[in-house]
Enzyme design. Sequence first.
Site: not given
Ligand code: NAD
Length: 498
Positions: A229-230, A234, A251, A285
């Site tokens: 995720g973002s 992370g 990731e 990503c």
């Molecule tokens: P996001 O960070 O909003 O959410 C991702 C996940 O994390 C969700 O399941 C969310 O509920 C969970 N989450 C959020 N805050 C949390 C916390 N404090 N503790 C635990 N879990 C938490 O991301 P998104 O909008 O769903 O996805 C887009 C982002 O993901 C972009 O930044 C993209 O680059 C990244 N991404 C990275 C990869 C990679 O492999 N590097 C792959 C896909 C997406």
Amino acid sequence: MAGAAVGRQWLDTRGPALAVRSPIDGRVLATVRGATPADVKRVVDASAEAFKTWRTVPAPRRGEFVRRIGEKLRAAKGDLAALVTLEAGKITQESLGEVQEMIDVCDFAVGLSRQLYGLTIASERPGHRMMEQWHPLGPVGVISAFNFPVAVWAWNAMLALVCGDTVVWKPSEKTPLTALACHRIVCDVISESKDLNVPDGVVAVVVGDAGVGQALAESEQVPLVSATGSTRMGRAVATTVARRLGRSLLELGGNNGMILAPSADLELAVRAITFAAAGTCGQRCTTLRRLIVHNSIRRDVVDRLAKVFARLRVGDPRQDGVLVGPLVDEAAGEAMDRALKAARAAGGVVHGGGWVMDGVPDGGVYVRPAVVEMPDAAAPVIREETFAPILYVLGYDTLDQAIAIHNDVPQGLSSAIFTSDVREAETFLSPSGSDCGIANVNIGTSGAEIGGAFGGEKATGGGRESGSDAWKTYMRRTTNTVNYSRDLPLAQGIRFDA
Ligand code: NAD
């Protein structure tokens, strides 16, 4: 709809109800009852219990279980892809590709199940043997993002399963339906795999928001949390997991760049740039966000890209010929608007951008991919990941300068160079070249194969998953020394005669 399950057992969760909307038209597809932290605990307890059985099943038999999952996914490919399109808004071709990635990683994991090798090491002591063994780790938590709603789980889960771990999946709250569908598929395989001694709790799913992810990250019984995720998410997960000295595999966001050299095949480059920058509506990503182009060809390249981007068909991702589907929600459209405004304020010239209203379904957020000529790399907006189709174009004169611009962002996921000059290509791949986890020559930044280790450096988090030796993160290594002599020599020749 229940929002948690341990194998074939669905839990009566007590968290808030989540309305799942399709990005295509904003329609509510279903309502899922989310989990609470207490539900997470029940699920993790069951996963830890199942681990006691699963770790004793021989790895090739675990591989057989994953092979059967792969077969079921093959059979369900079309339906699952249609659901990915409905829930995440990807065009059908890309959704089919995402499900294919799951199938591919199953195949990879099956082979791996007979190759979880440790080393035998020469001992310095006579009559001794040293070796390494790789053992299962425990329940693995998988937190996934909306934009790869099923593949990321498969990258993690299939490896973890052959490694002897159980898996607890917390999908994005924006895409729980695809997760529940995948879970159902694995449940069918469990039902058909009595011969393999598969415990029900080998896979589990918990639906919910960040709080549910946080509860999973806090679980002492979860030795590894793989979070996608973002970068903001992370940081939170890494801190939580580190506090209890757990292991995290991160990731996170990318800000991927490509250097376009004067010797490059421009036809090829424009095609690659278009897919990498505008594909998935800029919501990968690995999406290409920065093009660093030699000043001698800059004008020509910008003109070509602006023309191609203006022609791209934007619309309902289920329709043939549509290449750019919707953004995930209105907030994503607003973030794109804000970034374009900031780029203009920093002297950028914007081609394209803006919301598309004609010929698209009502209720979705459809945008025209943008090419933005920037005067230099100083604008803060270029250093951020805006999850939308915006390609910033920067000029360069020397390769050293191009590499310096390329590496001067906080993120380090994917990168590319287009050149016909082998010296430039090799320099880009060398220690003084790209600082990313992925560096390509004459292909774009997105669309990785599952056979390689996937992940990035710096603010992208440093994790590696999927292919190569990424499996090692899902296991614990023991170093064993066996004495088969009648003496007790100490290492380093130490004498201790009591
Ligand atoms: P996001 O960070 O909003 O959410 C991702 C996940 O994390 C969700 O399941 C969310 O509920 C969970 N989450 C959020 N805050 C949390 C916390 N404090 N503790 C635990 N879990 C938490 O991301 P998104 O909008 O769903 O996805 C887009 C982002 O993901 C972009 O930044 C993209 O680059 C990244 N991404 C990275 C990869 C990679 O492999 N590097 C792959 C896909 C997406």
